[in-house]
Design a protein around this motif. Structure first.
Motif, PDB file in Angstrom:
ATOM      1  N   GLY A 180       3.032  -6.989   3.798  1.00 14.40           N
ATOM      2  CA  GLY A 180       1.647  -6.867   4.230  1.00 14.40           C
ATOM      3  C   GLY A 180       1.198  -5.420   4.360  1.00 14.40           C
ATOM      4  N   ILE A 181       2.068  -4.566   4.888  1.00 18.13           N
ATOM      5  CA  ILE A 181       1.716  -3.150   5.071  1.00 18.13           C
ATOM      6  C   ILE A 181       1.509  -2.460   3.731  1.00 18.13           C
ATOM      7  CG2 ILE A 181       2.665  -0.920   5.797  1.00 18.13           C
ATOM      8  CD1 ILE A 181       3.908  -2.393   8.208  1.00 18.13           C
ATOM      9  N   LEU A 182       2.412  -2.717   2.783  1.00 21.79           N
ATOM     10  CA  LEU A 182       2.252  -2.121   1.453  1.00 21.79           C
ATOM     11  C   LEU A 182       0.996  -2.642   0.767  1.00 21.79           C
ATOM     12  CD1 LEU A 182       5.964  -2.157   0.199  1.00 21.79           C
ATOM     13  CD2 LEU A 182       4.626  -0.191   0.950  1.00 21.79           C
ATOM     14  N   GLY A 183       0.699  -3.922   0.977  1.00 25.51           N
ATOM     15  CA  GLY A 183      -0.519  -4.493   0.415  1.00 25.51           C
ATOM     16  C   GLY A 183      -1.764  -3.824   0.972  1.00 25.51           C
ATOM     17  N   ILE A 184      -1.789  -3.597   2.284  1.00 30.15           N
ATOM     18  CA  ILE A 184      -2.928  -2.913   2.914  1.00 30.15           C
ATOM     19  C   ILE A 184      -3.076  -1.507   2.360  1.00 30.15           C
ATOM     20  CG2 ILE A 184      -3.723  -1.883   5.087  1.00 30.15           C
ATOM     21  CD1 ILE A 184      -2.617  -4.345   6.533  1.00 30.15           C
ATOM     22  N   TYR A 185      -1.972  -0.807   2.210  1.00 32.06           N
ATOM     23  CA  TYR A 185      -2.022   0.587   1.737  1.00 32.06           C
ATOM     24  C   TYR A 185      -2.568   0.663   0.311  1.00 32.06           C
ATOM     25  CZ  TYR A 185      -0.383   5.142   0.120  1.00 32.06           C
ATOM     26  OH  TYR A 185      -0.314   6.407  -0.417  1.00 32.06           O
ATOM     27  N   PHE A 186      -2.057  -0.175  -0.583  1.00 34.57           N
ATOM     28  CA  PHE A 186      -2.455  -0.065  -1.987  1.00 34.57           C
ATOM     29  C   PHE A 186      -3.843  -0.643  -2.259  1.00 34.57           C
ATOM     30  CE2 PHE A 186       2.217   0.283  -2.513  1.00 34.57           C
ATOM     31  CZ  PHE A 186       2.241   1.507  -3.179  1.00 34.57           C
ATOM     32  N   PHE A 187      -4.212  -1.718  -1.575  1.00 35.66           N
ATOM     33  CA  PHE A 187      -5.510  -2.339  -1.850  1.00 35.66           C
ATOM     34  C   PHE A 187      -6.657  -1.670  -1.092  1.00 35.66           C
ATOM     35  CE2 PHE A 187      -2.793  -5.848  -3.271  1.00 35.66           C
ATOM     36  CZ  PHE A 187      -3.406  -6.154  -4.476  1.00 35.66           C
ATOM     37  N   SER A 188      -6.324  -0.906  -0.045  1.00 32.58           N
ATOM     38  CA  SER A 188      -7.396  -0.211   0.683  1.00 32.58           C
ATOM     39  C   SER A 188      -7.892   1.014  -0.074  1.00 32.58           C
ATOM     40  CB  SER A 188      -6.911   0.212   2.074  1.00 32.58           C
ATOM     41  OG  SER A 188      -5.915   1.218   1.974  1.00 32.58           O
ATOM     42  N   GLY A 189      -7.078   1.501  -1.006  1.00 30.89           N
ATOM     43  CA  GLY A 189      -7.444   2.710  -1.736  1.00 30.89           C
ATOM     44  C   GLY A 189      -7.396   3.962  -0.880  1.00 30.89           C
ATOM     45  N   ALA A 190      -6.738   3.853   0.279  1.00 32.06           N
ATOM     46  CA  ALA A 190      -6.677   4.981   1.207  1.00 32.06           C
ATOM     47  C   ALA A 190      -5.677   6.021   0.725  1.00 32.06           C
ATOM     48  CB  ALA A 190      -6.292   4.495   2.604  1.00 32.06           C
ATOM     49  N   THR A 191      -5.892   7.252   1.121  1.00 31.84           N
ATOM     50  CA  THR A 191      -4.948   8.331   0.830  1.00 31.84           C
ATOM     51  C   THR A 191      -4.085   8.629   2.053  1.00 31.84           C
ATOM     52  OG1 THR A 191      -6.613   9.967   1.464  1.00 31.84           O
ATOM     53  CG2 THR A 191      -6.481   9.369  -0.868  1.00 31.84           C
ATOM     54  N   THR A 192      -4.045   7.683   2.968  1.00 33.63           N
ATOM     55  CA  THR A 192      -3.289   7.839   4.201  1.00 33.63           C
ATOM     56  C   THR A 192      -2.863   6.468   4.689  1.00 33.63           C
ATOM     57  OG1 THR A 192      -3.422   8.548   6.522  1.00 33.63           O
ATOM     58  CG2 THR A 192      -5.437   7.751   5.508  1.00 33.63           C
ATOM     59  N   MET A 193      -1.854   6.427   5.549  1.00 31.68           N
ATOM     60  CA  MET A 193      -1.451   5.184   6.178  1.00 31.68           C
ATOM     61  C   MET A 193      -1.933   5.103   7.621  1.00 31.68           C
ATOM     62  SD  MET A 193       2.280   3.918   4.903  1.00 31.68           S
ATOM     63  CE  MET A 193       2.561   3.361   3.225  1.00 31.68           C
ATOM     64  N   ASN A 194      -2.846   5.999   8.007  1.00 28.85           N
ATOM     65  CA  ASN A 194      -3.356   6.002   9.372  1.00 28.85           C
ATOM     66  C   ASN A 194      -4.196   4.758   9.625  1.00 28.85           C
ATOM     67  OD1 ASN A 194      -5.511   6.755  11.534  1.00 28.85           O
ATOM     68  ND2 ASN A 194      -3.879   8.279  11.767  1.00 28.85           N
ATOM     69  N   VAL A 195      -3.876   4.034  10.678  1.00 25.53           N
ATOM     70  CA  VAL A 195      -4.539   2.774  10.997  1.00 25.53           C
ATOM     71  C   VAL A 195      -6.041   2.960  11.159  1.00 25.53           C
ATOM     72  CG1 VAL A 195      -4.740   0.954  12.738  1.00 25.53           C
ATOM     73  CG2 VAL A 195      -2.479   1.769  12.047  1.00 25.53           C
ATOM     74  N   ASN A 196      -6.441   3.971  11.901  1.00 22.41           N
ATOM     75  CA  ASN A 196      -7.867   4.162  12.195  1.00 22.41           C
ATOM     76  C   ASN A 196      -8.660   4.565  10.958  1.00 22.41           C
ATOM     77  OD1 ASN A 196      -7.685   3.689  15.102  1.00 22.41           O
ATOM     78  ND2 ASN A 196      -6.534   5.593  15.151  1.00 22.41           N
ATOM     79  N   GLU A 197      -8.054   5.350  10.076  1.00 23.99           N
ATOM     80  CA  GLU A 197      -8.750   5.757   8.858  1.00 23.99           C
ATOM     81  C   GLU A 197      -8.909   4.580   7.896  1.00 23.99           C
ATOM     82  OE1 GLU A 197      -7.156   9.292   7.116  1.00 23.99           O
ATOM     83  OE2 GLU A 197      -6.942  10.297   9.069  1.00 23.99           O
ATOM     84  N   ILE A 198      -7.893   3.738   7.800  1.00 24.56           N
ATOM     85  CA  ILE A 198      -8.002   2.549   6.949  1.00 24.56           C
ATOM     86  C   ILE A 198      -9.062   1.599   7.490  1.00 24.56           C
ATOM     87  CG2 ILE A 198      -6.782   0.490   6.128  1.00 24.56           C
ATOM     88  CD1 ILE A 198      -4.215   2.163   6.083  1.00 24.56           C
TER      89      ILE A 198
END
Length: 495
Positions: A180-198
């Motif tokens: 789930g975490i990897l899915g959130i990181y790749f599908f969010s298009g974020a350049t960070t893993m910071n919860v608040n920024e995502i």
């Protein structure tokens, strides 16, 4: 150094001190000094957080800092706390402090026991201060792994089976989490893993959220005793040594509810609204099933373990209701249940250490034999069944009132069903109190038993005082929690 990093640095220094300690007094000294520093630090942090809010600071996270430590995947050591994190740190420090004194007489291999106990608490502190998804997951694993040895080596009963069952089920939940975490990181298009920024970007497609949400919610829900993934919990509680049961039920299980709210619902808000009804049914079952299961147990630890399934189910139940009152009640319940169940497991461990049985059918007359421990058990029982003046009352009231704010038939029906747990809880608590404390002595050898020692009395009194303070003055904690709940609910309903 960021003030929050001390919650990782101090336990790391404690591990070093324990490693070089050469006798029992030095081991105890390291634990007392370290746990006292952590308790003082969390108390100061709570006070300073209240002052910041009173001064008009409205930042979602305070004391923030970030250091990149793996640039290819944008993984950083990012820290920060809001109202929810602050009270969880306070809870953790209270349990670690009292658990140290509850383990004062533990033998053999006291040094090795405290090493693993401190490593577990390091993971807990790190999880609550981190805002980077990968770093949170890393500390989450650090908190889980020591449980295997703490139960398997220092536990009782069928400890090897309980330790292996707990480890396998929680590692299964971790496997779901990493997907789930990897899915959130790749599908969010974020350049960070910071919860608040995502969460601020909020650009994960709805259909993708619906796929990822069960992975995250179930992954954390396994630790939060979500039905039907709860079966590891009673066996783990029953076999764990006293302080480990305190930390396990009092703090470790709260990582599940915290993660469900902070990660699953915060980062996947559309799916949280669309799929909440499925998990609401499961949590309603957890609440009622745990309470009824506690009624038919004869082992004191199993009674409290199934009670924890019910009360932790109530946390997830309230979070899924997604009203401000219910969510605030859920965090209050995490704090309240953590203190109450730690008190229960401490008392059960002390009683078992004297009677060498946890079977309620073989105990009686303990009020006469060991009045201090018996009075402590009565107070813990009254707090657990939600008597006004104790922490459980205000938490459950907020949960049920907040849940009933949802005007549709489905949510109100679930609320009414969950409310039945209040009656069932009163039944098993009062039945056990009557049997072991006030009926006739079942074993004549019990008449020769002694009451609590100074270290046990100190641990019990600290926990009773914490439960009473939270119950009599809940507003300051509620106000702190509100500041953390509001931003998350705003994201959920404004996605």
């Amino acid at each position: 150094m960021n003030i929050l990093s001390l919650f990782v640095v101090i336990p790391a220094l404690m591990l070093l001190g324990l490693w070089i300690a050469r006798n029992l007094n030095q081991v105890r000294g390291v634990m007392v000094v370290g746990s006292t520093l952590l308790l003082g630090l969390s108390a100061w942090l709570t006070w300073d957080f209240m002052q910041l809010r009173a001064a008009g600071n409205t930042d979602a996270m305070v004391y923030t800092d970030s250091i990149v430590w793996f640039e290819p995947l944008n993984i950083a050591y990012s820290v920060g706390v809001d109202g929810i994190s602050v009270v969880m740190l306070l809870l953790s420090s209270i349990i670690v402090f009292t658990g140290t004194f509850a383990s004062w007489q533990l033998k053999p291999m006291t040094k090795e026991y405290f090493l693993w106990f401190t490593l577990l608490s390091t993971g807990v502190y790190g999880f609550f201060i981190c805002t980077d998804l990968f770093t949170m997951f890393m500390f989450y694993e650090v908190a889980l792994i020591p449980m295997y040895l703490l139960i398997g080596v220092w536990g009782s009963g069928n400890k090897e089976y309980a330790a292996m069952k707990l480890t396998l089920m929680l590692m299964g939940g971790s496997a779901l989490l990493i997907i789930g975490i990897l899915g959130i990181y790749f599908f969010s298009g974020a350049t960070t893993m910071n919860v608040n920024e995502i969460a601020a970007m909020n650009n994960i497609p709805g259909e993708v959220q619906n796929v990822l949400f069960p992975f995250i919610f179930i992954g954390f829900g396994v630790l939060g005793a979500l039905f039907p993934f709860h079966t590891w919990s009673p066996d783990g509680h029953a076999s764990a040594p006293t302080a480990v049961s305190m930390l396990h039920a009092g703090v470790l299980m709260k990582l599940g509810g915290y993660g469900c709210f902070r990660v699953a619902m915060y980062l996947l808000p559309s799916a949280a609204q669309e799929l909440s009804w499925i998990f609401l049914i499961l949590t309603t079952i957890s609440v009622v099933y745990g309470a009824f299961s506690a009624c038919v147990q004869t082992d004191l630890k199993y009674i409290n373990a199934y009670s924890s399934v019910s009360h932790c189910g109530l946390v997830l139940f309230a979070l899924l209701m997604m009203t401000k009152t219910a969510c605030t009640g859920a965090i209050l319940q995490m704090l309240s249940h953590g203190l109450m169940t730690a008190l229960f497991f401490a008392l059960i461990g002390m009683i078992y250490g004297r009677t060498h049985t946890r079977d309620v059918r073989l105990m009686g007359g303990l009020m006469k034999i060991m009045p201090f421990l018996a009075c402590g058990y009565v107070l813990a029982g009254l707090a657990n069944l939600g008597l006004p003046g104790f922490s459980g009352f205000i938490a459950e009231m907020k949960i049920f009132v907040g849940s009933f704010e949802n005007a549709d038939v489905f949510h109100r029906t679930c609320t009414i069903i969950a409310c039945t747990s209040i009656v069932v809880t009163a039944v098993y608590i009062l039945r056990v109190v009557g049997k072991i404390l006030f009926q006739g002595v079942q074993d004549p050898h019990h008449l020769e038993l002694t009451d609590a020692t100074w270290d046990e009395r100190f641990s019990v009194c600290c926990l009773i005082a914490s439960v009473a303070i939270l119950g009599l003055t809940p507003w300051w904690v509620s106000n702190i929690i509100d500041t953390g709940v509001e931003p998350i609910l705003n994201v959920i309903f404004n996605n």
